[in-house]
Scaffold this active site. Structure first.
Site, short mmCIF file in Angstrom:
data_model
loop_
_atom_site.label_atom_id
_atom_site.label_comp_id
_atom_site.label_asym_id
_atom_site.label_seq_id
_atom_site.Cartn_x
_atom_site.Cartn_y
_atom_site.Cartn_z
N GLU A 286 0.87 -1.19 0.00
CA GLU A 286 0.00 0.00 0.00
C GLU A 286 0.90 1.24 0.00
O GLU A 286 1.94 1.24 0.65
CB GLU A 286 -0.89 -0.08 1.27
CG GLU A 286 -1.51 1.20 1.75
CD GLU A 286 -2.50 1.81 0.77
OE1 GLU A 286 -3.34 1.10 0.20
OE2 GLU A 286 -2.41 3.05 0.58
N ASP A 339 -6.59 -4.59 -5.74
CA ASP A 339 -7.78 -3.74 -5.58
C ASP A 339 -7.37 -2.30 -5.86
O ASP A 339 -7.32 -1.46 -4.95
CB ASP A 339 -8.30 -3.91 -4.13
CG ASP A 339 -9.57 -3.13 -3.89
OD1 ASP A 339 -10.16 -2.59 -4.84
OD2 ASP A 339 -9.98 -3.05 -2.71
N CYS A 366 -13.34 -1.12 -9.24
CA CYS A 366 -14.47 -0.20 -9.11
C CYS A 366 -14.74 0.52 -10.44
O CYS A 366 -15.62 1.37 -10.49
CB CYS A 366 -14.26 0.78 -7.97
SG CYS A 366 -12.76 1.71 -8.09
C1 LIG Z 1 -9.70 0.83 -3.61
S1 LIG Z 1 -8.63 1.06 -2.26
C2 LIG Z 1 -8.53 -0.57 -1.64
C3 LIG Z 1 -8.00 -0.74 -0.25
C4 LIG Z 1 -8.24 -2.10 0.40
N1 LIG Z 1 -8.02 -3.20 -0.52
C5 LIG Z 1 -9.61 -2.19 1.02
O1 LIG Z 1 -10.47 -2.88 0.44
O2 LIG Z 1 -9.84 -1.57 2.06
C6 LIG Z 1 -7.12 1.34 -3.06
C7 LIG Z 1 -5.92 1.56 -2.16
O3 LIG Z 1 -4.76 1.68 -2.99
C8 LIG Z 1 -3.91 2.68 -2.49
N2 LIG Z 1 -3.12 3.10 -3.66
C9 LIG Z 1 -3.48 3.93 -4.66
N3 LIG Z 1 -2.53 3.97 -5.61
C10 LIG Z 1 -1.54 3.13 -5.21
C11 LIG Z 1 -0.30 2.72 -5.77
N4 LIG Z 1 0.11 3.20 -6.94
N5 LIG Z 1 0.44 1.82 -5.10
C12 LIG Z 1 0.02 1.33 -3.89
N6 LIG Z 1 -1.14 1.68 -3.32
C13 LIG Z 1 -1.92 2.56 -3.97
C14 LIG Z 1 -4.83 3.70 -1.88
O4 LIG Z 1 -4.15 4.43 -0.88
C15 LIG Z 1 -5.95 2.81 -1.32
O5 LIG Z 1 -5.66 2.45 0.01
#
Ligand SMILES: C[S@@+](CC[C@H](N)C(=O)[O-])C[C@H]1O[C@@H](n2cnc3c(N)ncnc32)[C@H](O)[C@@H]1O
Length: 409
Positions: A286, A339, A366
Site C-alpha cells: 500500500e 484492488d 471499481c
Molecule cells: C480501492 S482502495 C482498496 C484498499 C483495500 N483493498 C480495502 O479494500 O480496504 C485502493 C488503495 O490503494 C492505495 N493506492 C493507490 N494507488 C496506489 C499505488 N500506486 N500503489 C500502492 N497503493 C496505492 C490507496 O491508498 C488505497 O488504500
C-alpha cells in the site's frame, strides 16, 4: 461548433454509456445525456458541443418517460431543479433500483466486449442488504466548501457547491451529524463518517487524524478516520466474502508468496488468511504509510502476514528484479489479490505481474472499463478470465464493484 451550446433539443435516448449518462443521437452525432433513461424521449439542453465526435446534454424535461422512471430519491438532485442546481453523486436516483442494476450489468457486459475482448455470460449486478430504494448506505461523505464558507456536495459535473437539507444516500447516523447549512469559512472540505462501531465523526479540513475501529464480521480493523475504508456499510463484509469465494482453492498455496496489492489497512489480506488459515503467507502492499502501519497491526495474528509501504508499480518491479530462484517458485504458486483505484492497474503493473507468472489473480475493480482493459492485457500474457461477479456497492449512482478471477492458462 459552438453554436449549439445552451440550445434545447428533443431527442430519443437509446443506450446506457459508462459514467452515468445515456446515449442519444441527433443528425448522426452521439449526445451523452444526463438524468435520462434509455427508452425515453426527453428535452435536453446542450452543455458541450466543442467535440466533433460527441456532444453533452442535460435533461430539462421528459416527453415520454421510461417505465423505470421514479421520483428521484433526492429532491436536491431531481428534474424539478434547473440542471446547474442539481446536487451530484446520485445520478441514477431517478431509476428504479432493479433497473439501475440492469443498466450497470449492460455497462459491464459492453465494456468487457469492447475493451476486454471477452464475452461474459449473464453477470447480474448483485444488490446488498439494505433499503428498497437504495438509500441509507453511505458511511462516508465529503462535503465541499465554497468561497462563502457554504458547505454541500458539488453540482453534477461541476465544482459548484450546492447547499442541501439531507443526504439520502448516507446512513441515518451520518445525516444526523452532517453540518448542512452551516458555514466553514476558510476550509476546503468537511468529511462526515459513520463508522460501524456507532456514532459519527466530522473531519474539518486537514485536521489531525484520529484512530477509529471498523468491524467486519467478528474482526476489528483499526485505521485513521481520514484513511481509505469501503463506503457502503456492507461493502467490507461483501468484498471479504467475494474475494474468499473468488479464489480457486485448488490453485491456492498458503506457503506461496501471496500478495494483497493496493491493500489499504489489510481488509482483503485478512479475508485470504481467514479462509486459508494461520499458516497463510501474504504480503499487503500500500502506498499510504499510515495505512500500512495499521495493516501491520490488523494482520498481527497471522505470523506469515506482513504489510509494506510502496507504490505497486515500483514494488512489483523491484520484487521481480531481486527475486531468487526460490522466490520465483513461490511467486509462480502465488495468488495475487489486487484492488487498485479507479484508474485500474494499467499496462505496466499488468506486465510486471504477468512476468511473475502467479497461479491466479483476484482483481477487485471499481471501474468496469479499467478492469476490461486490464483483462485484455492479462489475456495477451496468458491469463484467462474464469469467474466474474459484480456487486452494487453504490446504489443510486452509476458505480459498482466487480471481482474477477484470472488464472494462468
Ligand atoms: C480501492 S482502495 C482498496 C484498499 C483495500 N483493498 C480495502 O479494500 O480496504 C485502493 C488503495 O490503494 C492505495 N493506492 C493507490 N494507488 C496506489 C499505488 N500506486 N500503489 C500502492 N497503493 C496505492 C490507496 O491508498 C488505497 O488504500
Amino acid at each position: 461548433m459552438g453554436e449549439m451550446q445552451g440550445k434545447t433539443l428533443e431527442i430519443d435516448v437509446t443506450n446506457i454509456a459508462h459514467g452515468g449518462v445515456s446515449v442519444a443521437r441527433h443528425d448522426g452525432r452521439v449526445i451523452f445525456v444526463s438524468d435520462a433513461i434509455p427508452g425515453e424521449r426527453v428535452k435536453a439542453r446542450i452543455t458541450e458541443d466543442s467535440k466533433k465526435s460527441f456532444w453533452r446534454a442535460e435533461t430539462v424535461s421528459v416527453v415520454e418517460p421510461s417505465e423505470h422512471r421514479r421520483p428521484h430519491v433526492w429532491a436536491a438532485a431531481s428534474l424539478d431543479r434547473v440542471p446547474e442546481e442539481r446536487a451530484g453523486g446520485a445520478e441514477f436516483g431517478h431509476i428504479t433500483l432493479d433497473h439501475q442494476r440492469e443498466l450497470k450489468r449492460q455497462v459491464l457486459e459492453d465494456s468487457m466486449q469492447r475493451m476486454g475482448r471477452t464475452t461474459i455470460e449473464h453477470t447480474p449486478v448483485e444488490g446488498l442488504e439494505g433499503s428498497d430504494d437504495g438509500t441509507g448506505w453511505r458511511t462516508r461523505v465529503r462535503l465541499h466548501v465554497d468561497e462563502y464558507g457554504r458547505v454541500g456536495p458539488y453540482a453534477a459535473r461541476s465544482h459548484r457547491v450546492i447547499e442541501v437539507d439531507d443526504l439520502p444516500l448516507a446512513t441515518a447516523a451520518l445525516n444526523e451529524a452532517a453540518p448542512l447549512r452551516q458555514l466553514f469559512a476558510g476550509e476546503e472540505h468537511v468529511d462526515v463518517l459513520s463508522p460501524s462501531t456507532g456514532g459519527a465523526r466530522l473531519i474539518v479540513g486537514t485536521q489531525k487524524p484520529t484512530t477509529i475501529t471498523e468491524v467486519v464480521g467478528e474482526r476489528e480493523f483499526r485505521l485513521a478516520d481520514s484513511g481509505f475504508w469501503q463506503v457502503h456499510e456492507h461493502a467490507a463484509s461483501t468484498l471479504t466474502t467475494a474475494v474468499q469465494e473468488a479464489i480457486d482453492g485448488d490453485r491456492f498455496d498458503p506457503r506461496a508468496h501471496n500478495l494483497d496489492l493496493y491493500g489499504g489497512v489489510g481488509l482483503l489480506a485478512a479475508a485470504v488468511a481467514d479462509r486459508f488459515g494461520p499458516a497463510t503467507q501474504i504480503t499487503s502492499v500500500e502506498s499510504d504509510s499510515a495505512a500500512t502501519d495499521f495493516a501491520a497491526g490488523n494482520l498481527v495474528e497471522w505470523i506469515g502476514a506482513n504489510a509494506q509501504t510502496g507504490r505497486v508499480e515500483r514494488w512489483v518491479r523491484e520484487l521481480a528484479a531481486s527475486a531468487t530462484a526460490i522466490d520465483k517458485g513461490r511467486l509462480r504458486n502465488a495468488t495475487i489479490v489486487l484492488d487498485p483505484p479507479r484508474s485500474g492497474a494499467g499496462k505496466e503493473v499488468v506486465a510486471s505481474l504477468a512476468a511473475l507468472a502467479p497461479a491466479q489473480l483476484v482483481y477487485v475493480a471499481c471501474d468496469p472499463v479499467a478492469l476490461s482493459r486490464d483483462v485484455a492485457l492479462f489475456a495477451e500474457r496468458g491469463y484467462e478470465l474464469v469467474r466474474l461477479r459484480a456487486y452494487d456497492l453504490f446504489p443510486n449512482t452509476h458505480h459498482f464493484e466487480a471481482v474477477a478471477t484470472l488464472v494462468r492458462s
